[in-house]
Design an enzyme around this catalytic site. Sequence first.
Site, PDB file in Angstrom:
ATOM      1  N   PHE A 111      -0.090   0.147  10.378  1.00  0.00           N
ATOM      2  CA  PHE A 111      -0.689   1.384  10.908  1.00  0.00           C
ATOM      3  C   PHE A 111      -1.912   1.812  10.115  1.00  0.00           C
ATOM      4  O   PHE A 111      -2.718   2.604  10.591  1.00  0.00           O
ATOM      5  CB  PHE A 111       0.346   2.514  10.939  1.00  0.00           C
ATOM      6  CG  PHE A 111       0.544   3.220   9.616  1.00  0.00           C
ATOM      7  CD1 PHE A 111       1.459   2.766   8.702  1.00  0.00           C
ATOM      8  CD2 PHE A 111      -0.216   4.331   9.302  1.00  0.00           C
ATOM      9  CE1 PHE A 111       1.616   3.407   7.479  1.00  0.00           C
ATOM     10  CE2 PHE A 111      -0.063   4.983   8.081  1.00  0.00           C
ATOM     11  CZ  PHE A 111       0.853   4.513   7.172  1.00  0.00           C
ATOM     12  N   LYS A 112      -2.061   1.283   8.907  1.00  0.00           N
ATOM     13  CA  LYS A 112      -3.194   1.702   8.078  1.00  0.00           C
ATOM     14  C   LYS A 112      -4.539   1.370   8.730  1.00  0.00           C
ATOM     15  O   LYS A 112      -5.549   1.985   8.415  1.00  0.00           O
ATOM     16  CB  LYS A 112      -3.074   1.114   6.687  1.00  0.00           C
ATOM     17  CG  LYS A 112      -1.911   1.767   5.926  1.00  0.00           C
ATOM     18  CD  LYS A 112      -1.804   1.319   4.502  1.00  0.00           C
ATOM     19  CE  LYS A 112      -0.785   2.149   3.728  1.00  0.00           C
ATOM     20  NZ  LYS A 112       0.609   1.846   4.075  1.00  0.00           N
TER      21      LYS A 112
END
Length: 469
Positions: A111-112
């Site tokens: 998700f980064k």
Amino acid sequence: MRYISTRGQAPALSFEDVLLTGLASDGGLYVPENLPRFTVEEIASWAGLPYHELAFRIMRPFVEGCIGDADFKQILEETYGTFEHSAVAPLRQLGANEWVLELFHGPTLAFKDFALQLLGRLLDHVLSKRGERVVIMGATSGDTGSAAIEGCRRCDNVDIFILHPYQRVSEVQRRQMTTILGDNIHNIAIEGNFDDCQEMVKASFADQGFLKGTRLVAVNSINWARIMAQIVYYFHAALQLGAPARSVAFSVPTGNFGDIFAGYLARNMGLPVNQLIVATNRNDILHRFMSGNQYFKDTLHASLSPSMDIMVSSNFERLLFDLHGRNGVALAELMATFKATGKLSIEEDRWIEARKLFDSLAVDDEATCATIAQVFEQTGEVLDPHTAIGVKAARECRRSLSTPMVVLGTAHPVKFPDAVEKAGVGKALELPTHLRDLFQREERCTVLPNVLASVQAFVAQHGNRGKPL
Ligand SMILES: *Cc1c(COP(=O)(O)O)cnc(C)c1O
């Protein structure tokens, strides 16, 4: 929009300056002075928008005055155009009224990417306007490094140095960093552990003389722009599940409290969120706070979910600031106590206020594997260990069966084959198309001793697209 420090003693800054700053000068973290708030009608009118258009509407107030609408729209379209799934953040149903929000379709499969793909582009935009260059230094035990490098690889005005502990990150994670080649990309393997890497980055921020006047920028989750970008997918998921007419609950695999803090902000901006679950691994400082108002440092345990192996949560201060009525003086005192004693508790009524929204659970490796196995048996889906912790916590802590429960799927399982194997899931996992040849690609990395002066000399030698600063 102006930004203020949680400790009340640093100057208020514009978005542009916050983007280019790490910690505030008083040691606090920057937060918006006033959070935008959207009406029910406004939120309802966004149903069905493509991801980048929703992102524009939600983030526009935060960048207003610094980035023009046309530029910002274009940056967002490019940013989320790099994701492999056309929905960008698709929802997958696991069980009755239970969903995983798949946040792993970006270039580095975690998700980064949502924040760091944007951060790199925002930095480059602002820096080219100013005619400046910066150096980024970061320490990583895994996901952040590759996402930061991917986010900055095409930035003309940024040189990035990522430190990782030599021979202590997984091969997939290492290759995701070291196979991105560019004269502004510098991977450094330190002969030490992750804490050694982090200490060197901290020391470099504290004394920047070696940079000869070039500005140093932080890409860890204290950077406000990262939090901002993460608010969007809470709205995106909730809109698909009937918000704002219906409330939604979220369970969030949590380490530094950045991702879940974005969910808390989404709620304060008008999204009907009626529960946020802090899902931790054995490193459970946040669970100790949420369940018993005890926030204290403990030893660090290596787990199967390494991206959540933390001793203290760097963004938690932002929540504490709100719980103390945004009183910077009170916060500065509280954080000074924490620094001196390694622990803190807050007044009972403030803690009860937090508990109205937040629940928590700590999930050990054994339960993580059991959940991966259980979900595979029930659905044929293979979860990564971080997401599995979110699912376990959702199933244990859920308040209402009629409220849709969304678990944030923070990483692709192919990044964590050990956990999947330990769970006894026999399904072979394939790297997505754009990474198929990862194990054949050329790697570039410099091994350096665990000595600050050597690292700083290396940065000074290579900080200007491979040339000396
Ligand atoms: C970074 C990370 C987390 C933790 O997110 P925080 O914002 O630090 O709470 C969880 N899962 C994965 C896969 C991560 O990379």
